[in-house]
Motif scaffolding. Sequence first.
Motif, short mmCIF file in Angstrom:
data_model
loop_
_atom_site.label_atom_id
_atom_site.label_comp_id
_atom_site.label_asym_id
_atom_site.label_seq_id
_atom_site.Cartn_x
_atom_site.Cartn_y
_atom_site.Cartn_z
N PHE A 110 -29.00 -49.82 21.61
CA PHE A 110 -28.18 -49.86 22.82
C PHE A 110 -27.21 -48.69 22.87
O PHE A 110 -26.95 -48.13 23.93
CB PHE A 110 -27.46 -51.21 22.91
N GLY A 161 -23.22 -56.26 23.31
CA GLY A 161 -22.93 -57.48 22.55
C GLY A 161 -23.85 -58.63 22.94
O GLY A 161 -24.21 -59.46 22.12
N LEU A 162 -24.23 -58.65 24.21
CA LEU A 162 -25.06 -59.74 24.70
C LEU A 162 -26.53 -59.58 24.29
O LEU A 162 -27.21 -60.56 24.02
CB LEU A 162 -24.96 -59.78 26.23
N PHE A 163 -27.00 -58.34 24.24
CA PHE A 163 -28.43 -58.13 23.99
C PHE A 163 -28.77 -57.71 22.57
O PHE A 163 -29.92 -57.73 22.18
CB PHE A 163 -29.00 -57.13 24.99
N ALA A 164 -27.76 -57.29 21.80
CA ALA A 164 -28.03 -56.90 20.41
C ALA A 164 -28.10 -58.16 19.56
O ALA A 164 -27.08 -58.72 19.20
CB ALA A 164 -26.94 -55.97 19.90
N ILE A 165 -29.31 -58.62 19.27
CA ILE A 165 -29.50 -59.87 18.53
C ILE A 165 -30.06 -59.55 17.16
O ILE A 165 -30.98 -58.75 17.04
CB ILE A 165 -30.45 -60.81 19.29
N THR A 169 -27.38 -53.02 17.08
CA THR A 169 -26.63 -52.35 18.15
C THR A 169 -27.13 -50.93 18.39
O THR A 169 -26.89 -50.36 19.45
CB THR A 169 -25.12 -52.25 17.82
N LYS A 171 -22.55 -55.66 27.47
CA LYS A 171 -24.01 -55.70 27.57
C LYS A 171 -24.63 -55.55 26.18
O LYS A 171 -25.53 -56.30 25.81
CB LYS A 171 -24.49 -54.58 28.50
N ASN A 191 -19.96 -63.82 14.70
CA ASN A 191 -20.42 -65.18 15.02
C ASN A 191 -19.94 -66.19 13.98
O ASN A 191 -19.50 -67.28 14.32
CB ASN A 191 -21.95 -65.20 15.11
N SER A 249 -20.26 -62.81 22.22
CA SER A 249 -20.51 -63.65 21.04
C SER A 249 -19.55 -64.81 20.99
O SER A 249 -19.94 -65.95 20.73
CB SER A 249 -20.29 -62.87 19.75
N ILE A 250 -18.27 -64.52 21.20
CA ILE A 250 -17.27 -65.59 21.10
C ILE A 250 -17.59 -66.70 22.10
O ILE A 250 -17.63 -67.88 21.74
CB ILE A 250 -15.84 -65.04 21.37
N ILE A 256 -20.47 -67.40 23.59
CA ILE A 256 -21.73 -68.09 23.29
C ILE A 256 -21.58 -69.01 22.09
O ILE A 256 -22.02 -70.16 22.11
CB ILE A 256 -22.86 -67.06 23.06
N THR A 298 -28.27 -65.89 17.72
CA THR A 298 -27.45 -65.75 18.92
C THR A 298 -27.04 -64.28 19.01
O THR A 298 -27.02 -63.58 18.01
CB THR A 298 -26.19 -66.64 18.84
N PRO A 299 -26.72 -63.83 20.24
CA PRO A 299 -26.38 -62.42 20.40
C PRO A 299 -25.14 -62.05 19.59
O PRO A 299 -24.32 -62.91 19.30
CB PRO A 299 -26.08 -62.29 21.89
N THR A 350 -16.22 -66.85 14.37
CA THR A 350 -15.96 -67.71 15.52
C THR A 350 -16.24 -69.17 15.16
O THR A 350 -15.45 -70.07 15.46
CB THR A 350 -16.81 -67.30 16.73
N LEU A 354 -17.62 -55.79 22.68
CA LEU A 354 -18.82 -56.14 21.90
C LEU A 354 -18.75 -57.59 21.41
O LEU A 354 -19.75 -58.29 21.39
CB LEU A 354 -18.95 -55.20 20.70
N THR A 355 -17.53 -58.03 21.03
CA THR A 355 -17.42 -59.37 20.47
C THR A 355 -17.30 -60.45 21.55
O THR A 355 -17.57 -61.61 21.29
CB THR A 355 -16.18 -59.49 19.56
#
Lengths: 187, 192
Positions: free
Chosen positions: A27, A14-18, A24, A12, B62, A86-87, A89, B55-56, B65, A82-83
Amino acid sequence: MIILTLFLEFCKTGLFAIGGGLATLPFLAELTEKYNWFTTGQLADMVAISESTPGAIGINMSTYAGYHAAGILGGVAATLALTFPSIVIIIIVARMLEKFNENKYVVSVFGVLRPVVVGLIAAAGYQIFKVSIIHVDAFIQNKSLGTLFDIKAGLLFLVLFAAIMKFQKHPIIYIGIGAVAGILLQM
Amino acid sequence: MRVVWELYAAFFRIGLMTFGGGYAMLPMLQSEIVEKRGWATEEEVLNYFAVGQCTPGIIAVNTATFVGYKQKRIIGGVLATLGVITPSIIIILVIAGILDRYAENVWVAHAFAGVRVAVCALVLSSIIKLWKSGVKNTAGILLFLAAFVLVAFVELSSVWIVIGAIALGILLQIRQNKRSGKQEEKEGDSSI
């Protein structure tokens, strides 16, 4: 079981920390309230250590936080979690669009997101401030102004902040000064 | 297979030599990825950074990757990413193990009380820097305040704030599209 909970919570994050860096932090600060994995004070220590060691701050903080929650396995699980988003996406984005960051919707979303993320980090910073310099919770308990302000901490804060703004050296230097001052002033 | 391990090794080195992540990684990427191995051009690295920021997740991850995916598809992306995070995991686990053992020590406690104050000052200086690049007008100030108050005092989860911000950004763009659509219609009418 705790490993699974850790994995989901850090996915979560990793998904929302932009936005990278301290993104981070809000969160992780939330996790201090939800679970007994680590305290806000320990979170501040994690920021210090993550800034003073090699590697991305968000990764370092996740390893540390995961270790506090569930030992070595926890540290590894939290970091991989956490990663993970990202990977997935990035692989999709790399496949789909070359000009992702020129898309009108992406630009518009980032116009809103940028100041909002600064607000989120400020809120997390305020939480650390509350346990390190002004002791709001202790003040609410015994209503004595002496407990609200930690004079030594307050002065050290002002001196360090002025130095950071003036000299812009690597964080590790100020963290070192903080440690020495903490010992000398018996904080 | 060799390229895959080389990806892992190169990003391991980048993770090990970067203090602070994000843009601090740029010089290491330039030497390891662009100059030494020619896996990406200077321009591509900057593009990865730009996309990494929208991107998140962590920018370092990132970017790893992206570079890995370009060389060896999914397996490359995964191994480059594992490479960049491995040094962090090892170093932090060692330090955390040592520090936790001495957490009860009075001197360590004093030192960390001072360190926490330094962290407050560092976080505040980061916020000021981020403010300068991210909060540019009245709308920005209002968004900043709304996020700060909702999380610090109303104790709403940051997750909802991010979701809300993304929704607002999309809605604003849809409205913008409708407006410019109408304008084009009008212009079309008058030209006839």
